[in-house]
Design a protein around this motif. Structure first.
Motif, PDB file in Angstrom:
ATOM      1  N   LEU B 106       0.857  -1.181   0.000  1.00 38.43           N
ATOM      2  CA  LEU B 106       0.000   0.000   0.000  1.00 38.43           C
ATOM      3  C   LEU B 106       0.892   1.230   0.000  1.00 38.43           C
ATOM      4  O   LEU B 106       1.707   1.411   0.910  1.00 38.43           O
ATOM      5  CB  LEU B 106      -0.898   0.013   1.235  1.00 38.43           C
ATOM      6  CG  LEU B 106      -1.855  -1.167   1.393  1.00 38.43           C
ATOM      7  CD1 LEU B 106      -2.569  -1.085   2.739  1.00 38.43           C
ATOM      8  CD2 LEU B 106      -2.878  -1.200   0.265  1.00 38.43           C
ATOM      9  N   ASP B 109      -0.885   7.792  -0.815  1.00 38.15           N
ATOM     10  CA  ASP B 109      -0.897   8.826  -1.854  1.00 38.15           C
ATOM     11  C   ASP B 109      -1.578  10.098  -1.363  1.00 38.15           C
ATOM     12  O   ASP B 109      -2.035  10.902  -2.167  1.00 38.15           O
ATOM     13  CB  ASP B 109      -1.552   8.298  -3.139  1.00 38.15           C
ATOM     14  CG  ASP B 109      -3.047   8.015  -2.979  1.00 38.15           C
ATOM     15  OD1 ASP B 109      -3.552   8.087  -1.846  1.00 38.15           O
ATOM     16  OD2 ASP B 109      -3.714   7.735  -3.993  1.00 38.15           O
ATOM     17  N   ASN B 147      -3.128   3.907  -1.285  1.00 37.13           N
ATOM     18  CA  ASN B 147      -3.923   3.918  -0.066  1.00 37.13           C
ATOM     19  C   ASN B 147      -4.008   5.325   0.493  1.00 37.13           C
ATOM     20  O   ASN B 147      -3.049   6.092   0.414  1.00 37.13           O
ATOM     21  CB  ASN B 147      -3.301   2.992   0.995  1.00 37.13           C
ATOM     22  CG  ASN B 147      -4.312   2.585   2.050  1.00 37.13           C
ATOM     23  OD1 ASN B 147      -5.123   1.702   1.822  1.00 37.13           O
ATOM     24  ND2 ASN B 147      -4.288   3.243   3.189  1.00 37.13           N
ATOM     25  N   ALA B 148      -5.166   5.643   1.072  1.00 37.59           N
ATOM     26  CA  ALA B 148      -5.322   6.962   1.691  1.00 37.59           C
ATOM     27  C   ALA B 148      -4.477   7.028   2.956  1.00 37.59           C
ATOM     28  O   ALA B 148      -4.141   6.000   3.551  1.00 37.59           O
ATOM     29  CB  ALA B 148      -6.782   7.205   2.014  1.00 37.59           C
ATOM     30  N   MET B 160       3.028   0.643   3.329  1.00 40.25           N
ATOM     31  CA  MET B 160       2.779  -0.519   4.189  1.00 40.25           C
ATOM     32  C   MET B 160       2.816  -1.756   3.322  1.00 40.25           C
ATOM     33  O   MET B 160       2.249  -1.770   2.224  1.00 40.25           O
ATOM     34  CB  MET B 160       1.392  -0.417   4.830  1.00 40.25           C
ATOM     35  CG  MET B 160       1.441  -0.146   6.312  1.00 40.25           C
ATOM     36  SD  MET B 160      -0.199  -0.068   7.031  1.00 40.25           S
ATOM     37  CE  MET B 160      -0.127  -1.501   8.118  1.00 40.25           C
ATOM     38  N   ASP B 162       1.790  -5.675   3.852  1.00 41.88           N
ATOM     39  CA  ASP B 162       1.068  -6.525   4.806  1.00 41.88           C
ATOM     40  C   ASP B 162       0.900  -5.766   6.120  1.00 41.88           C
ATOM     41  O   ASP B 162       0.286  -4.725   6.129  1.00 41.88           O
ATOM     42  CB  ASP B 162       1.793  -7.871   4.978  1.00 41.88           C
ATOM     43  CG  ASP B 162       1.983  -8.602   3.644  1.00 41.88           C
ATOM     44  OD1 ASP B 162       1.210  -8.326   2.709  1.00 41.88           O
ATOM     45  OD2 ASP B 162       2.916  -9.414   3.532  1.00 41.88           O
TER      46      ASP B 162
END
Lengths: 428, 182
Positions: B106, B109, B147-148, B160, B162
């Motif tokens: 992830l 962004d 991902n936010a 991230m 996992d």
């Protein structure tokens, strides 16, 4: 200077376990309240302390509690929920409290649950906070084992269950009524208010949702009183506040400081000033959904009234700094991409409007934007503003957009004139 | 395809559960372990459907993602409509309705990572893994997703993989990080 919330938090060191927490005064506030205060006395104390919600709305916490029906005829079980779904872009303050002192949150929750006579409590934790989840699970277990949770807590006759719920993404879960839907296993769309959750919340029962930082203040207020809490601050809003700074500053971070420090103090003293070669162009004072402040506002006090008077909101108190090498159009495009993606789709202005706003900003950033696009963006700040949507997501999204159009209009115009982004670190 | 067939079998959107519990992907599609974990979650809530998010998390934990078969099996087990379960499954971005690799990367962004140039990290990951956001490597090792905000803004850019959070990520760190995952 007192730092009640973070005095025992040492980043890099494991947080206190139950024994260590108790040795430093932990759970003494709970014992004090259970032994000598009625629930209404706790409510009154918190109301008098002037504690305002630290999740962004800034509503008086004790007042919020006072809307919960009390007495034997009140519906039950009532619920107390810690909103630990920290997901406002640029915000990283609750993480510090969750990872740094989980028992402080648990004690705050038990006290708050006692104040509204809730029988069941949840911590709604965002998925990404893996370390916090592990620490909270361990701490909740310790509290149960010590009789601080469960039936007849410390022989007081008050009982409380506590559960940890970890989410599966989506910013919307942080909105309190959407959070309730998520806890009920539904899509996280907001609910109509009224009825307010205080009267009809989780499974239709009276429910209080409080932010993590708000709840962590409760044990200290119970221990030390309302006057002490007011005295912590150097502004009309009581207490300390967790402030954060991120962006191209020398020492980004999160600090507990008296409520009401200035923007300048935060950026220059605590964050060590701008990195070499960069100048401050703007700041979002309290997360992605707050209006820009600029270099003119460095002496604004970071409290609810001070930031509001400057045309923005304190929000979460964690600011994002925009430097002069970062394109304001690209910056705002990034924010609107986030909001468009996170819109739950429940109401039309937000579902349809935000993707359009995002596309217009994208075309401006790519060099194909027109003056009409800027006018349309301006119009959207009204159409998606307060009063036209179900919840605060779209109005929040419009705050940085409307203030960017106000303060950085030249940058929008240059994109149109040059048919490209004038910044090196522009579109990517 | 499967969803269409299942939907055809259903005469009502919810309530009349018998139509698909008798189908190919009834509750017995779930393993004993999955069912026992879901039972525990059901015991904590006032009605079965309130445990649906937990059920999706449990099945995803065991199978890596949520297939159409899993959706209908969970629906049957919790006495819900398959479409109801799918409406929840597709709402939450970390319930995967497509297969993912053994490890999910992830990339944050959101705004602080934007200012600190997460774009450089994404570009380097694209080149190293030869995939874009939403894709999985040919060897099924990595899926790359945006991902936010990861709530790590003072150490941006952050990613991230996992359960592991990486802070202050530079392009130079990526090889060493990726090596840990096989």
């Amino acid at each position: 200077m007192e730092r009640p919330l973070t005095q025992f938090i040492h980043p890099g060191c494991p947080p206190f376990d139950l024994r260590e927490y108790e040795m430093t005064g932990g759970y003494s506030a709970l014992k004090k309240a259970l032994a000598g205060m009625t629930p209404l006395e706790v409510q009154k104390l918190v109301q008098d302390s002037g504690l305002k919600g630290r999740g962004g709305a800034g509503f008086n916490t004790g007042m919020k509690w006072s809307f919960v029906p009390m007495g034997d005829a009140a519906p039950h079980p009532k619920y107390l929920i810690a909103n630990a779904d920290e997901m406002e872009p640029g915000t990283f303050k609750d993480r510090l409290l969750l990872e740094g002192n989980p028992h402080q949150l648990i004690e705050g929750m038990i006290l708050s649950a006692y104040a509204i006579q809730a029988g069941v409590s949840y911590i709604f934790l965002r998925w990404a906070y893996k370390k916090a989840a592990q620490l909270l699970r361990k701490s909740i277990h310790e509290a149960y084992t010590a009789g601080l949770l469960g039936k007849n807590i410390l022989g007081s006759g008050f009982s409380l269950e506590m559960h940890l719920h970890t989410g599966v993404g989506r910013y919307m879960c942080g909105e309190e009524t959407a959070l309730l839907n998520a806890l009920e296993g539904k899509r996280a769309t907001p609910r109509a208010k009224p009825p307010f959750p205080q009267v009809s919340g989780l499974y239709g029962k009276p429910t209080i949702v409080n932010n993590v930082e708000t709840l962590c203040n409760i044990p200290h207020i119970v221990n030390n009183g309302a006057a002490w809490f007011k005295g912590l601050s150097n502004s009309e809003d009581s207490g300390t506040k967790l402030y954060g700074v991120s962006g191209k500053v020398n020492t980004p971070g999160c600090w507990e400081l008296p409520m009401g420090v200035t923007v300048r103090e935060l950026i220059e003293e605590h964050a060590g000033g701008m990195q070499n070669g960069y100048q401050l162009k703007g700041v979002l004072p309290g997360g992605a959904s707050t209006d820009f402040l600029t270099a003119e506002h460095l002496d604004v006090k970071m409290d609810f009234g001070g930031v509001q008077a400057a045309g923005s909101r304190l929000g979460t108190g964690t600011m994002v700094v925009m430097d002069d090498a970062t394109c304001p159009v690209g910056f705002v495009h990034n924010l609107q991409h986030f909001f468009a993606q996170e819109s739950c789709g429940w109401c039309t202005p937000c579902r349809e409007g935000l993707p359009w706003v995002e596309k217009m900003l994208m075309s401006l950033e790519e060099g194909s934007g027109t003056a009409e696009d800027v006018e349309l963006l301006q119009m959207h700040t009204q159409l998606l503003g307060p009063g036209n949507t179900f919840c605060a997501l779209a109005p929040g999204a419009m705050e940085p957009l409307q203030s960017a159009l106000k303060y950085f209009r030249e940058d929008f115009d240059r994109h149109i004139q040059l048919h490209r982004c004038p910044y090196e670190n522009g579109h990517h | 395809m499967i969803m269409q067939e299942i939907n055809k079998k259903q005469t009502t959107r919810s309530g009349d559960t018998a139509k698909y519990t008798e189908g190919v992907f009834g509750a017995d599609y779930l393993s004993d372990q999955e069912r026992s974990e879901i039972d525990h979650e059901v015991s904590m809530v006032p009605h079965k459907s309130a445990a649906v998010i937990e059920a999706l998390k449990i099945v995803q934990h065991h199978r890596g993602w949520i297939s159409d078969e899993s959706v209908t099996a969970i629906a049957a087990y919790l006495q819900m409509g398959a479409a109801e379960v799918d409406s929840v499954a597709t709402f939450y971005n970390l319930i995967f309705r497509k297969p993912v690799g053994r490890h999910v990367i992830l990339v944050c962004d959101s705004i602080s990572c934007y200012v600190m140039k997460y774009g450089d990290i994404y570009k380097a990951l694209q080149e190293k893994l030869k995939i874009k956001f939403g894709e999985t490597t040919g060897d099924q090792c990595f899926t790359l997703l945006p991902n936010a905000c990861l709530g790590c803004c003072d150490h941006a850019p952050a990613i991230m993989i996992d359960n592991d959070l990486y802070k202050d990520v530079t392009v130079g760190m990526l090889d060493r990080i990726l090596q840990k995952y096989t």
